[in-house]
Design a protein around this motif. Structure first.
Motif, PDB file in Angstrom:
ATOM      1  N   PRO A 138      17.683  15.087  47.560  1.00 20.11           N
ATOM      2  CA  PRO A 138      18.744  15.898  46.943  1.00 20.11           C
ATOM      3  C   PRO A 138      18.558  17.377  47.258  1.00 20.11           C
ATOM      4  O   PRO A 138      17.434  17.843  47.477  1.00 20.11           O
ATOM      5  CB  PRO A 138      18.581  15.607  45.447  1.00 20.11           C
ATOM      6  CG  PRO A 138      17.857  14.312  45.376  1.00 20.11           C
ATOM      7  CD  PRO A 138      16.958  14.266  46.576  1.00 20.11           C
ATOM      8  N   PHE A 139      19.660  18.124  47.227  1.00 16.36           N
ATOM      9  CA  PHE A 139      19.622  19.546  47.543  1.00 16.36           C
ATOM     10  C   PHE A 139      18.613  20.282  46.660  1.00 16.36           C
ATOM     11  O   PHE A 139      17.814  21.084  47.154  1.00 16.36           O
ATOM     12  CB  PHE A 139      21.025  20.143  47.363  1.00 16.36           C
ATOM     13  CG  PHE A 139      21.063  21.642  47.455  1.00 16.36           C
ATOM     14  CD1 PHE A 139      20.987  22.276  48.683  1.00 16.36           C
ATOM     15  CD2 PHE A 139      21.161  22.420  46.301  1.00 16.36           C
ATOM     16  CE1 PHE A 139      21.009  23.668  48.773  1.00 16.36           C
ATOM     17  CE2 PHE A 139      21.193  23.810  46.384  1.00 16.36           C
ATOM     18  CZ  PHE A 139      21.112  24.429  47.621  1.00 16.36           C
ATOM     19  N   SER A 140      18.640  20.017  45.372  1.00 20.61           N
ATOM     20  CA  SER A 140      17.748  20.735  44.451  1.00 20.61           C
ATOM     21  C   SER A 140      16.283  20.472  44.782  1.00 20.61           C
ATOM     22  O   SER A 140      15.436  21.363  44.675  1.00 20.61           O
ATOM     23  CB  SER A 140      18.045  20.325  43.005  1.00 20.61           C
ATOM     24  OG  SER A 140      17.884  18.924  42.841  1.00 20.61           O
TER      25      SER A 140
ATOM     26  N   ASN B 207      28.247  17.901  56.996  1.00 25.47           N
ATOM     27  CA  ASN B 207      28.489  18.679  55.771  1.00 25.47           C
ATOM     28  C   ASN B 207      29.355  19.901  56.048  1.00 25.47           C
ATOM     29  O   ASN B 207      30.186  20.284  55.209  1.00 25.47           O
ATOM     30  CB  ASN B 207      27.154  19.106  55.150  1.00 25.47           C
ATOM     31  CG  ASN B 207      26.515  17.992  54.351  1.00 25.47           C
ATOM     32  OD1 ASN B 207      27.201  17.102  53.836  1.00 25.47           O
ATOM     33  ND2 ASN B 207      25.191  18.014  54.236  1.00 25.47           N
TER      34      ASN B 207
ATOM     35  N   HIS C 134      22.855  25.569  53.496  1.00 30.04           N
ATOM     36  CA  HIS C 134      23.292  24.626  52.474  1.00 30.04           C
ATOM     37  C   HIS C 134      23.717  23.316  53.120  1.00 30.04           C
ATOM     38  O   HIS C 134      23.382  22.217  52.631  1.00 30.04           O
ATOM     39  CB  HIS C 134      24.451  25.229  51.676  1.00 30.04           C
ATOM     40  CG  HIS C 134      24.933  24.364  50.541  1.00 30.04           C
ATOM     41  ND1 HIS C 134      25.898  23.399  50.703  1.00 30.04           N
ATOM     42  CD2 HIS C 134      24.566  24.318  49.236  1.00 30.04           C
ATOM     43  CE1 HIS C 134      26.112  22.793  49.551  1.00 30.04           C
ATOM     44  NE2 HIS C 134      25.320  23.330  48.641  1.00 30.04           N
ATOM     45  N   CYS C 135      24.449  23.400  54.231  1.00 27.32           N
ATOM     46  CA  CYS C 135      24.865  22.195  54.951  1.00 27.32           C
ATOM     47  C   CYS C 135      23.662  21.406  55.460  1.00 27.32           C
ATOM     48  O   CYS C 135      23.675  20.171  55.473  1.00 27.32           O
ATOM     49  CB  CYS C 135      25.766  22.570  56.130  1.00 27.32           C
ATOM     50  SG  CYS C 135      27.395  23.219  55.675  1.00 27.32           S
TER      51      CYS C 135
ATOM     52  N   SER D  96      21.470  19.823  52.251  1.00 26.39           N
ATOM     53  CA  SER D  96      22.160  18.875  51.367  1.00 26.39           C
ATOM     54  C   SER D  96      22.199  17.493  51.997  1.00 26.39           C
ATOM     55  O   SER D  96      22.301  17.362  53.215  1.00 26.39           O
ATOM     56  CB  SER D  96      23.592  19.348  51.101  1.00 26.39           C
ATOM     57  OG  SER D  96      23.607  20.610  50.470  1.00 26.39           O
TER      58      SER D  96
ATOM     59  N   SER E 221      23.595  14.180  53.557  1.00 19.38           N
ATOM     60  CA  SER E 221      24.783  14.099  54.410  1.00 19.38           C
ATOM     61  C   SER E 221      24.996  12.657  54.858  1.00 19.38           C
ATOM     62  O   SER E 221      24.477  12.219  55.881  1.00 19.38           O
ATOM     63  CB  SER E 221      24.625  15.020  55.628  1.00 19.38           C
ATOM     64  OG  SER E 221      25.785  15.038  56.408  1.00 19.38           O
TER      65      SER E 221
ATOM     66  N   GLU F 235      25.112  27.132  44.259  1.00 15.44           N
ATOM     67  CA  GLU F 235      24.044  26.572  45.086  1.00 15.44           C
ATOM     68  C   GLU F 235      23.657  27.541  46.204  1.00 15.44           C
ATOM     69  O   GLU F 235      22.477  27.624  46.575  1.00 15.44           O
ATOM     70  CB  GLU F 235      24.476  25.215  45.639  1.00 15.44           C
ATOM     71  CG  GLU F 235      24.666  24.183  44.527  1.00 15.44           C
ATOM     72  CD  GLU F 235      24.850  22.762  45.035  1.00 15.44           C
ATOM     73  OE1 GLU F 235      25.292  22.594  46.191  1.00 15.44           O
ATOM     74  OE2 GLU F 235      24.539  21.830  44.269  1.00 15.44           O
TER      75      GLU F 235
END
Length: 525
Positions: free
Chosen positions: A3-5, A188, A358-359, A362, A364, A412
């Motif tokens: 996950p991004f986080s 993304n 970010h892309c 994250s 995808s 984000e």
């Protein structure tokens, strides 16, 4: 992918910050040469700027009048933009009273048939580049080919790749992991690319002469004597008026992996087009286009982002990717920023850094046909009415207000900025804050600012743009170029002309034979 986080938490330390700061960037900026009456220049590429075929920084795109300025790759944003500005400043000193058009949509064109196609000399590769452009003219018309924009090349550091790889399941080699991750970034990007025309779209209007001979069904309004605009549009450059190819709709090139992409491109460059066959390839001894395929060459494939690798001599783009994988991505969805003398600002570059990171960071998932339709629908909505109050897009088939989606995204992006910035420098968060004002107030987008400049006063887009051209001309002529800078550009000019002479002297094969060899893999299998 994590996950991004979780990915961000892993990088929230000094090692992660250092790895993130290793980003590399390059810019390619297109701009038209115009005369003092705002008309497209009709003369050849200035000799003082060297050979457009071989110059490392100054070339032409479709037309002799369409300049393209190319920077080397830089790690530091101030150095990147200083380099781009120096190239502009050197160029305007060698334009003999001409100007650089500061917007993406073309200036007044008296006669579309008089737009001069770029010439690259007598070598086979030079003649091929010109013939490719002649084919574009026959296929799509000249108007769309003199629309200009900015391309942004982006890569992350090897240090960041090694950190991210250390957290992966290591099912792939590092090189394959890098390519696979870049394709995740691309997927993304495509999901969220509507953000760029919303914020940075700067072509909501055009000169009415641009539509001469075109069948257009858009509810244009008029200002001044002949400017047409859509009240909520952001980027007509990216609409069907811009560089699009309906024939390409059948190609279905996939971004789900490097092998899928290469397979799709291989099929695309071999696919025949009856529409283009009707034009003819070589008629009465004269070439009209390189071939009658849907794509003459790979570069004709339109995509708002491309996976790239620096190619070796005589190597096609897909051959370079197949050889060693993805090295960087090329973002192609940027209009010229008319509020900046070189077409792009430092705050835009910092936003693009955060957006592309970010892309990358994250998850995808692979694209489906249904999602591709959603991506296209969202993009078209923002292009034509992105600043419309209450505009709703679709995210995973669920309706969502554009402003809500942007607010979520900016939160984000701010989390990434908090890692890259430190106590002594908060440039990334400052840039985010600047562009978030455009989320809260669409009039602060580039397209909103533009329309407010000429619709309210009821003046023409062209008159407004010409005033900017004069202002930037004065700025760039006064921009200080050191003796070393001037000597360097003169040397590049001389080197380019010498390289052109060598290429032409060694170009002894017949043009027919050269094309047969170049397209051997296309026509023989």
């Amino acid at each position: 992918m994590k996950p991004f986080s979780q990915s961000l938490a892993f990088l929230a330390n000094e090692n992660g910050r250092h790895a993130l700061l290793g980003m590399q960037r390059g810019i390619e900026r297109e701009t038209l040469r115009i005369d003092a009456d705002s008309h497209l220049a009709s003369d050849e590429h200035p000799k003082a700027l060297g050979s457009a075929l071989t110059h490392s920084r100054i070339t032409t795109d479709y037309s002799e009048s369409l300049l393209e300025f190319i920077t080397p790759v830089y790690n530091k944003i101030p150095e990147l933009l200083a380099d781009l500005t120096k190239t502009h400043a050197y160029t305007v000193r060698n334009l003999n009273g001409q100007y650089l058009w500061p917007v993406s949509m073309p200036c007044f064109v008296n006669d579309v048939g008089s737009i001069p196609i770029a010439q690259y000399g007598t070598s086979n590769i030079g003649k091929m580049k010109t013939l490719y452009r002649k084919g574009l003219t026959a296929r799509y018309g000249a108007q769309m080919q003199v629309i200009s924009g900015v391309h942004f090349n982006f890569s992350v550091s090897q240090e960041l790749w090694e950190l991210l790889y250390s957290q992966s399941d290591k099912a792939l080699s590092l090189d394959d992991f890098i390519s696979d991750s870049y394709f995740g970034l691309i997927r993304n990007y495509r999901r969220n690319m509507w953000v760029l025309p919303y914020l940075f779209g700067a072509s909501p209007a055009l000169c009415g002469s641009f539509l001469d001979g075109l069948d257009v069904d858009l509810p244009f309004q008029k200002t001044g004597k002949g400017t047409l605009y859509l009240p909520y549009a952001t980027s007509l450059r990216m609409s069907d008026l811009g560089y699009t190819n309906k024939e390409q709709d059948t190609l279905g090139v996939s971004y789900n992996s490097l092998p899928d992409y290469l397979d799709g491109m291989k099929k695309a460059i071999k696919m025949k087009s009856q529409k283009f066959a009707d034009i003819g390839v070589k008629v009465n001894g004269e070439y009209r286009q390189l071939n009658d395929n849907i794509l003459q060459i790979e570069n004709e494939f339109y995509s708002p982002i491309r996976p790239k690798r620096v190619a070796n001599e005589n190597e096609k783009p897909s051959e370079a990717l197949a050889r060693s994988g993805v090295q960087y991505v090329e973002v192609r969805a940027l209009d010229n920023n008319p509020f900046n003398p070189v077409g792009i600002s430092a705050s835009q570059v910092r936003f693009l850094d955060l957006f592309l990171l970010h892309c990358l960071l994250s998850p995808s998932k692979k694209n489906s046909q249904k999602e591709n339709q959603e991506i296209t629908s969202n993009l078209n909505s923002v292009i034509l009415e992105g600043r419309k109050p209450g505009l709703t897009l679709k995210r995973e088939n669920n309706p969502l207000l554009l402003q809500e989606w942007l607010t979520d995204l900016f939160k984000e992006l701010s989390a990434i900025a908090s890692i890259i910035d430190d106590d002594s420098c908060t440039e990334y968060q400052t840039s985010l804050d600047l562009w978030y004002e455009a989320v809260l107030n669409p009039d602060k987008t580039l397209s909103g600012r533009m329309l407010n400049q000429f619709v309210g006063p009821n003046i023409d887009h062209g008159r407004w743009a010409m005033e900017l051209a004069n202002h930037y001309q004065a700025f760039l002529k006064e921009y200080v170029l050191s003796e070393t800078d001037l000597a360097d550009y003169q040397q590049q000019t001389d080197n380019s002309l010498a390289a052109l002479s060598e290429i032409e002297a060694n170009s002894t094969q017949s043009f027919d034979g050269f094309l047969n060899d170049y397209f051997d893999d296309v026509i023989s299998k």
